[in-house]
Scaffold this motif. Structure first.
Motif, short mmCIF file in Angstrom:
data_model
loop_
_atom_site.label_atom_id
_atom_site.label_comp_id
_atom_site.label_asym_id
_atom_site.label_seq_id
_atom_site.Cartn_x
_atom_site.Cartn_y
_atom_site.Cartn_z
N TYR A 11 27.93 34.18 36.19
CA TYR A 11 28.29 33.59 37.47
C TYR A 11 28.88 32.19 37.29
CZ TYR A 11 25.64 37.50 39.20
OH TYR A 11 25.20 38.77 39.46
N SER A 12 29.54 31.72 38.36
CA SER A 12 30.14 30.39 38.32
C SER A 12 29.07 29.31 38.21
CB SER A 12 30.93 30.14 39.60
OG SER A 12 31.98 31.06 39.70
N GLY A 13 29.31 28.37 37.32
CA GLY A 13 28.43 27.20 37.24
C GLY A 13 27.13 27.41 36.49
N LYS A 99 40.73 28.46 45.65
CA LYS A 99 41.71 29.57 45.69
C LYS A 99 41.63 30.48 44.47
CE LYS A 99 45.13 28.27 48.93
NZ LYS A 99 44.87 26.89 49.30
N VAL A 100 40.99 29.98 43.40
CA VAL A 100 41.07 30.70 42.12
C VAL A 100 40.54 32.13 42.17
CG1 VAL A 100 38.93 29.68 41.19
CG2 VAL A 100 40.68 30.49 39.62
N SER A 101 39.51 32.39 42.95
CA SER A 101 38.97 33.76 42.95
C SER A 101 39.90 34.73 43.65
CB SER A 101 37.56 33.79 43.56
OG SER A 101 36.67 33.23 42.62
N VAL A 109 47.98 39.52 37.88
CA VAL A 109 47.50 38.30 37.22
C VAL A 109 46.54 38.68 36.10
CG1 VAL A 109 46.11 36.20 37.54
CG2 VAL A 109 47.78 36.87 39.29
N ARG A 110 45.61 39.59 36.41
CA ARG A 110 44.61 39.99 35.41
C ARG A 110 45.28 40.66 34.20
NH1 ARG A 110 40.11 38.41 37.27
NH2 ARG A 110 39.21 38.80 35.25
N HIS A 111 46.23 41.54 34.46
CA HIS A 111 46.87 42.24 33.35
C HIS A 111 47.55 41.26 32.40
CE1 HIS A 111 46.94 46.45 35.38
NE2 HIS A 111 45.75 45.93 35.26
N GLY A 130 34.04 33.93 30.41
CA GLY A 130 34.74 34.31 31.63
C GLY A 130 33.90 35.20 32.50
N ARG A 131 34.53 36.24 33.06
CA ARG A 131 33.82 37.15 33.96
C ARG A 131 33.89 38.60 33.47
NH1 ARG A 131 33.85 32.69 35.30
NH2 ARG A 131 33.31 31.68 37.27
N ASP A 132 34.90 38.90 32.63
CA ASP A 132 35.15 40.29 32.24
C ASP A 132 35.37 40.39 30.73
OD1 ASP A 132 37.46 38.81 32.12
OD2 ASP A 132 38.77 40.42 32.81
N SER A 180 30.87 31.78 47.40
CA SER A 180 32.05 32.56 47.77
C SER A 180 32.76 33.12 46.53
CB SER A 180 32.96 31.68 48.64
OG SER A 180 34.26 31.69 48.20
N ARG A 181 32.83 32.32 45.45
CA ARG A 181 33.47 32.83 44.23
C ARG A 181 32.67 33.99 43.63
NH1 ARG A 181 34.70 29.27 39.76
NH2 ARG A 181 33.52 27.49 40.51
N ASP A 182 31.33 33.85 43.62
CA ASP A 182 30.49 34.94 43.10
C ASP A 182 30.74 36.22 43.88
OD1 ASP A 182 29.34 33.21 41.32
OD2 ASP A 182 27.43 33.02 42.38
O1 C5P Z 1 34.95 29.88 34.61
P1 C5P Z 1 35.49 29.24 35.85
O2 C5P Z 1 34.44 28.94 36.87
O3 C5P Z 1 36.37 28.07 35.57
O4 C5P Z 1 36.44 30.38 36.47
C1 C5P Z 1 37.15 30.17 37.67
C2 C5P Z 1 37.41 31.49 38.35
O5 C5P Z 1 38.34 32.24 37.56
C3 C5P Z 1 36.23 32.42 38.56
O6 C5P Z 1 35.50 32.13 39.74
C4 C5P Z 1 36.90 33.78 38.63
O7 C5P Z 1 37.41 34.01 39.93
C5 C5P Z 1 38.08 33.63 37.69
N1 C5P Z 1 37.87 34.22 36.37
C6 C5P Z 1 38.02 35.59 36.25
N2 C5P Z 1 37.93 36.17 35.02
C7 C5P Z 1 37.68 35.44 33.94
C8 C5P Z 1 37.49 34.04 34.05
C9 C5P Z 1 37.57 33.46 35.30
O8 C5P Z 1 38.25 36.29 37.24
N3 C5P Z 1 37.62 36.04 32.74
#
Ligand code: C5P
Length: 224
Positions: A11-13, A99-101, A109-111, A130-132, A180-182
């Motif tokens: 998770y973020s943070g 806006k990042v999420s 973008v992901r690809h 990261g997240r994935d 919200s990002r989570d």
């Molecule tokens: O790690 P950080 O909090 O800087 O990431 C910012 C945002 O980037 C995340 O909240 C998420 O939306 C996106 N992210 C992602 N996949 C990753 C790394 C980050 O979707 N591998």
């Protein structure tokens, strides 16, 4: 010596970046902050008024984006560059965080970023957070960590970090942003944030950065 790939998601943070950077330093590995890559794309989209709902505009913009990491020998950290410009400071602000999420949920973008991340980790000896990472980027990573922590504790840490960078943000705003990002990160269609089946979960609510670093470094060493 044999080198491995270490994937750190969560998770973020939760302190992923700080921990991952320190672990990479101790092992002599490269550290890749994939969040910084998504943040850089977001900064470009904001600055260039790219519509997130227009796939053609998104694809066209992605072709104009070049993200690289360069080592800052004074600060002893890898810093992110967007089209040749150091954007470390700009990408950490609340406008990008808000806006990042939404940007990260876009398939195109992901690809693009996943392809670049796979290239960066090809020769192993890398800690990527990261997240994935453990689920999509490197499903065969040698060590997978999934970090969690209480939302309030995460927000307090993030607020302190922002303050250290000269940004005074109310705790409520930080809590709301993390929440919200989570929510977006875990519920999106494209590679949502989830714990890989074989990831080791570390709850960092009650442990220090030093303890997190020691724990992960020991796990990594046991894999060598
Ligand atoms: O790690 P950080 O909090 O800087 O990431 C910012 C945002 O980037 C995340 O909240 C998420 O939306 C996106 N992210 C992602 N996949 C990753 C790394 C980050 O979707 N591998």
């Amino acid at each position: 010596m044999q080198k491995i790939v270490i994937a750190i998601d969560g998770y973020s943070g939760c302190g992923k970046s700080t921990t991952a950077r320190a672990v990479a330093g101790l092992l002599g590995y490269i550290y890749i902050d994939t969040g910084a890559m998504y943040r850089s794309v977001t900064l470009y989209f904001i600055d260039n008024h790219v519509s997130l709902t227009d796939p053609r505009a998104v694809s066209k913009a992605l072709e104009q984006i070049d993200i690289t990491f360069h080592y800052n020998a004074t600060k002893k950290v890898n810093e992110v560059y967007l089209n040749g410009l150091n954007v470390e400071k700009e990408i950490r602000g609340m406008d990008v965080s808000q806006k990042v999420s939404d940007v990260s949920a876009i398939k195109e973008v992901r690809h693009a970023l996943v392809a670049q991340q796979r290239k960066m980790g090809k020769s192993k000896g890398v800690v990527m957070d990261g997240r994935d990472i453990g689920t999509v980027v490197f499903p065969d990573a040698d060590l997978k960590i999934f970090m969690t922590a209480d939302l309030y504790v995460r927000a307090e840490r993030r607020q302190k970090e922002l303050l250290g960078k000269g940004q005074l943000v109310e705790l409520e705003e930080v809590i709301e942003n993390l929440r919200s990002r989570d929510e977006i990160d875990t519920s999106r269609k494209e590679s949502p944030l989830k714990k890989a089946a074989n990831a080791i979960e570390i709850d960092t609510t009650h442990i220090t950065f030093e303890e997190q670093i020691e724990l992960i470094t020991n796990l990594a060493t046991s894999k060598l």
